[in-house]
Design a protein around this motif. Structure first.
Motif, PDB file in Angstrom:
ATOM      1  N   LEU A 148      31.551  32.164  41.275  1.00  0.00           N
ATOM      2  CA  LEU A 148      31.844  33.407  40.578  1.00  0.00           C
ATOM      3  C   LEU A 148      32.446  34.446  41.524  1.00  0.00           C
ATOM      4  CD1 LEU A 148      28.780  33.888  38.202  1.00  0.00           C
ATOM      5  CD2 LEU A 148      31.181  33.695  37.526  1.00  0.00           C
ATOM      6  N   ALA A 149      31.859  34.583  42.709  1.00  0.00           N
ATOM      7  CA  ALA A 149      32.355  35.585  43.652  1.00  0.00           C
ATOM      8  C   ALA A 149      33.786  35.282  44.069  1.00  0.00           C
ATOM      9  CB  ALA A 149      31.442  35.641  44.873  1.00  0.00           C
ATOM     10  N   TRP A 150      34.082  34.033  44.373  1.00  0.00           N
ATOM     11  CA  TRP A 150      35.452  33.680  44.787  1.00  0.00           C
ATOM     12  C   TRP A 150      36.428  33.772  43.620  1.00  0.00           C
ATOM     13  CZ3 TRP A 150      37.245  33.977  49.378  1.00  0.00           C
ATOM     14  CH2 TRP A 150      36.423  33.762  50.472  1.00  0.00           C
ATOM     15  N   SER A 151      35.947  33.545  42.390  1.00  0.00           N
ATOM     16  CA  SER A 151      36.844  33.720  41.238  1.00  0.00           C
ATOM     17  C   SER A 151      37.234  35.181  41.091  1.00  0.00           C
ATOM     18  CB  SER A 151      36.182  33.208  39.955  1.00  0.00           C
ATOM     19  OG  SER A 151      35.104  34.050  39.560  1.00  0.00           O
ATOM     20  N   GLY A 152      36.313  36.095  41.388  1.00  0.00           N
ATOM     21  CA  GLY A 152      36.647  37.509  41.356  1.00  0.00           C
ATOM     22  C   GLY A 152      37.673  37.886  42.408  1.00  0.00           C
ATOM     23  N   VAL A 153      37.532  37.311  43.592  1.00  0.00           N
ATOM     24  CA  VAL A 153      38.521  37.546  44.648  1.00  0.00           C
ATOM     25  C   VAL A 153      39.891  37.024  44.218  1.00  0.00           C
ATOM     26  CG1 VAL A 153      39.177  36.962  47.019  1.00  0.00           C
ATOM     27  CG2 VAL A 153      36.797  37.542  46.482  1.00  0.00           C
ATOM     28  N   ALA A 154      39.906  35.815  43.644  1.00  0.00           N
ATOM     29  CA  ALA A 154      41.173  35.236  43.196  1.00  0.00           C
ATOM     30  C   ALA A 154      41.809  36.077  42.096  1.00  0.00           C
ATOM     31  CB  ALA A 154      40.940  33.805  42.706  1.00  0.00           C
ATOM     32  N   LEU A 205      37.313  44.998  36.667  1.00  0.00           N
ATOM     33  CA  LEU A 205      37.362  43.617  36.160  1.00  0.00           C
ATOM     34  C   LEU A 205      37.108  42.571  37.243  1.00  0.00           C
ATOM     35  CD1 LEU A 205      37.934  41.516  33.947  1.00  0.00           C
ATOM     36  CD2 LEU A 205      40.367  41.793  34.441  1.00  0.00           C
ATOM     37  N   PRO A 206      37.827  42.562  38.368  1.00  0.00           N
ATOM     38  CA  PRO A 206      37.545  41.539  39.374  1.00  0.00           C
ATOM     39  C   PRO A 206      36.250  41.780  40.140  1.00  0.00           C
ATOM     40  CG  PRO A 206      39.285  42.996  40.139  1.00  0.00           C
ATOM     41  CD  PRO A 206      39.020  43.371  38.714  1.00  0.00           C
ATOM     42  N   LEU A 207      35.752  43.025  40.138  1.00  0.00           N
ATOM     43  CA  LEU A 207      34.501  43.294  40.844  1.00  0.00           C
ATOM     44  C   LEU A 207      33.290  42.718  40.121  1.00  0.00           C
ATOM     45  CD1 LEU A 207      34.929  46.979  42.068  1.00  0.00           C
ATOM     46  CD2 LEU A 207      34.924  44.902  43.461  1.00  0.00           C
ATOM     47  N   LEU A 208      33.358  42.639  38.792  1.00  0.00           N
ATOM     48  CA  LEU A 208      32.201  42.167  38.027  1.00  0.00           C
ATOM     49  C   LEU A 208      31.792  40.743  38.397  1.00  0.00           C
ATOM     50  CD1 LEU A 208      32.949  43.711  34.506  1.00  0.00           C
ATOM     51  CD2 LEU A 208      31.329  44.507  36.241  1.00  0.00           C
ATOM     52  N   PRO A 209      32.719  39.745  38.416  1.00  0.00           N
ATOM     53  CA  PRO A 209      32.276  38.401  38.829  1.00  0.00           C
ATOM     54  C   PRO A 209      31.849  38.341  40.298  1.00  0.00           C
ATOM     55  CG  PRO A 209      34.655  38.465  38.496  1.00  0.00           C
ATOM     56  CD  PRO A 209      34.117  39.742  37.960  1.00  0.00           C
ATOM     57  N   ILE A 210      32.438  39.204  41.139  1.00  0.00           N
ATOM     58  CA  ILE A 210      32.015  39.220  42.543  1.00  0.00           C
ATOM     59  C   ILE A 210      30.564  39.672  42.656  1.00  0.00           C
ATOM     60  CG2 ILE A 210      32.372  40.339  44.780  1.00  0.00           C
ATOM     61  CD1 ILE A 210      35.359  40.436  44.124  1.00  0.00           C
ATOM     62  N   LEU A 254      46.059  40.047  40.347  1.00  0.00           N
ATOM     63  CA  LEU A 254      46.402  41.323  39.722  1.00  0.00           C
ATOM     64  C   LEU A 254      47.114  42.291  40.661  1.00  0.00           C
ATOM     65  CD1 LEU A 254      43.175  41.864  37.600  1.00  0.00           C
ATOM     66  CD2 LEU A 254      45.471  41.350  36.752  1.00  0.00           C
ATOM     67  N   ILE A 255      47.329  41.890  41.923  1.00  0.00           N
ATOM     68  CA  ILE A 255      48.078  42.737  42.852  1.00  0.00           C
ATOM     69  C   ILE A 255      49.252  42.014  43.495  1.00  0.00           C
ATOM     70  CG2 ILE A 255      46.056  44.173  43.376  1.00  0.00           C
ATOM     71  CD1 ILE A 255      45.833  42.707  46.050  1.00  0.00           C
ATOM     72  N   SER A 256      49.365  40.698  43.273  1.00  0.00           N
ATOM     73  CA  SER A 256      50.427  39.922  43.910  1.00  0.00           C
ATOM     74  C   SER A 256      51.721  40.021  43.110  1.00  0.00           C
ATOM     75  CB  SER A 256      50.018  38.454  44.049  1.00  0.00           C
ATOM     76  OG  SER A 256      48.884  38.337  44.886  1.00  0.00           O
ATOM     77  N   PRO A 257      52.854  40.298  43.756  1.00  0.00           N
ATOM     78  CA  PRO A 257      54.121  40.483  43.032  1.00  0.00           C
ATOM     79  C   PRO A 257      54.491  39.360  42.067  1.00  0.00           C
ATOM     80  CG  PRO A 257      54.357  41.274  45.268  1.00  0.00           C
ATOM     81  CD  PRO A 257      52.993  40.627  45.192  1.00  0.00           C
ATOM     82  N   PRO A 258      54.378  38.071  42.418  1.00  0.00           N
ATOM     83  CA  PRO A 258      54.793  37.042  41.452  1.00  0.00           C
ATOM     84  C   PRO A 258      53.984  37.065  40.156  1.00  0.00           C
ATOM     85  CG  PRO A 258      54.654  36.111  43.657  1.00  0.00           C
ATOM     86  CD  PRO A 258      54.029  37.471  43.735  1.00  0.00           C
ATOM     87  N   SER A 259      52.660  37.159  40.260  1.00  0.00           N
ATOM     88  CA  SER A 259      51.832  37.163  39.050  1.00  0.00           C
ATOM     89  C   SER A 259      51.965  38.474  38.284  1.00  0.00           C
ATOM     90  CB  SER A 259      50.363  36.895  39.404  1.00  0.00           C
ATOM     91  OG  SER A 259      49.914  37.765  40.424  1.00  0.00           O
ATOM     92  N   VAL A 260      52.059  39.591  38.996  1.00  0.00           N
ATOM     93  CA  VAL A 260      52.246  40.880  38.330  1.00  0.00           C
ATOM     94  C   VAL A 260      53.595  40.925  37.616  1.00  0.00           C
ATOM     95  CG1 VAL A 260      52.567  43.354  38.717  1.00  0.00           C
ATOM     96  CG2 VAL A 260      50.684  42.152  39.833  1.00  0.00           C
ATOM     97  N   SER A 261      54.619  40.394  38.259  1.00  0.00           N
ATOM     98  CA  SER A 261      55.943  40.349  37.630  1.00  0.00           C
ATOM     99  C   SER A 261      55.898  39.558  36.333  1.00  0.00           C
ATOM    100  CB  SER A 261      56.957  39.729  38.590  1.00  0.00           C
ATOM    101  OG  SER A 261      58.220  39.631  37.988  1.00  0.00           O
ATOM    102  N   TRP A 262      55.167  38.456  36.312  1.00  0.00           N
ATOM    103  CA  TRP A 262      55.037  37.652  35.087  1.00  0.00           C
ATOM    104  C   TRP A 262      54.330  38.469  34.002  1.00  0.00           C
ATOM    105  CZ3 TRP A 262      50.988  36.002  32.072  1.00  0.00           C
ATOM    106  CH2 TRP A 262      51.307  35.045  31.092  1.00  0.00           C
TER     107      TRP A 262
END
Length: 260
Positions: A47-53, A25-30, A58-66
């Protein structure tokens, strides 16, 4: 729309799922951004930076916890609730095809987590067990591998072995046929806490009264500082997996609701 799947549709679904979930999923916009950047630099960079973001989210604890809190069943089974059940249903979760130490193939670690808890419940309640899980290839049906693991590793026999289901909806529909023939309409449903909401909805739609019996939480509530107690403080393979699982269940729940 009926989600009873032919093998072709099953594999088509698997391809779509791979495209809308990490790591693709994040690789496609990159990749798209890098390609477009050769002609439209600003659009490509965006687009590339949106994929990085997106990958970081999707790996950061605060957002994953949500994400986890949106789908994970919060409560463990209570003893009083278990008394209303007539049987235990354990959902399959996959296989390990290369398991030479077990003579060829066996259940994977996710299925084993479910079997372990289902076996404990069976000993505590004395209820009969149904295992459910099929295959789309020339393999041993997953439910038969579950049956073998219950017998050889936990010393228990499954009363019903449902071998045709290829997804959660079919788990529910085909299990309901076996249980209905035995005049059973209330079950302890054993699956991962993250998968419970979707599984419970499908089993209830199939006409069964469900007492949730979740296991293997990936989230653990928050501590006094607001951090998830079950997730590491820094991005890791554990947060990446929890993010993948949570997004899988969110999208799966939406797809099932749209297809009713």
């Amino acid at each position: 729309m009926d989600l009873a799947l032919t093998p072709l549709l099953f594999w088509l679904k698997k391809i779509v799922v791979a495209l809308v979930l990490p790591p693709l999923l994040p690789l496609l916009p990159i990749v798209l951004g890098l390609l477009l950047g050769m002609r439209w630099r600003r659009l490509g960079n965006a687009l590339a930076w949106s994929g990085v973001a997106l990958n970081l989210l999707l790996i950061s604890p605060p957002s994953v916890s949500w994400l986890v809190r949106q789908v994970e069943h919060a409560q463990a089974l209570e003893a009083d609730a278990a008394r209303r059940a007539q049987a235990i249903v354990i959902l399959g979760a996959g296989r390990r095809s290369h398991a030479p130490e077990f003579g060829g193939e066996t259940v994977n670690r996710l299925a084993l987590e479910r079997l372990r808890y289902g076996a404990r419940l069976a000993r505590e309640t004395g209820l009969p067990i149904l295992v459910t899980g099929g295959t789309v290839r020339d393999e041993t049906p997953e439910a038969q591998l579950m049956q073998a693991a219950l017998r050889e590793d936990f010393g228990l026999e499954a009363r019903w072995v449902e071998t045709a289901a290829r997804d959660t909806r079919e788990n529910a529909r085909f299990s309901a046929v076996h249980l209905g023939a035995a005049d059973i309409d209330a079950v302890l449903l054993v699956t991962h806490a993250m998968h419970m909401k979707r599984a419970q909805a499908e089993f209830e739609a199939a006409g069964l009264a469900v007492i949730p019996a979740p296991t293997a939480w990936l989230g653990g509530g928050e501590d006094d500082a607001g951090a998830d107690q079950a997730l590491p403080l820094l991005p890791s393979q554990n947060t990446a997996y929890a993010g993948w699982f949570a997004l899988h269940e969110l999208l799966g729940g939406l797809a099932y609701r749209w297809s009713r």
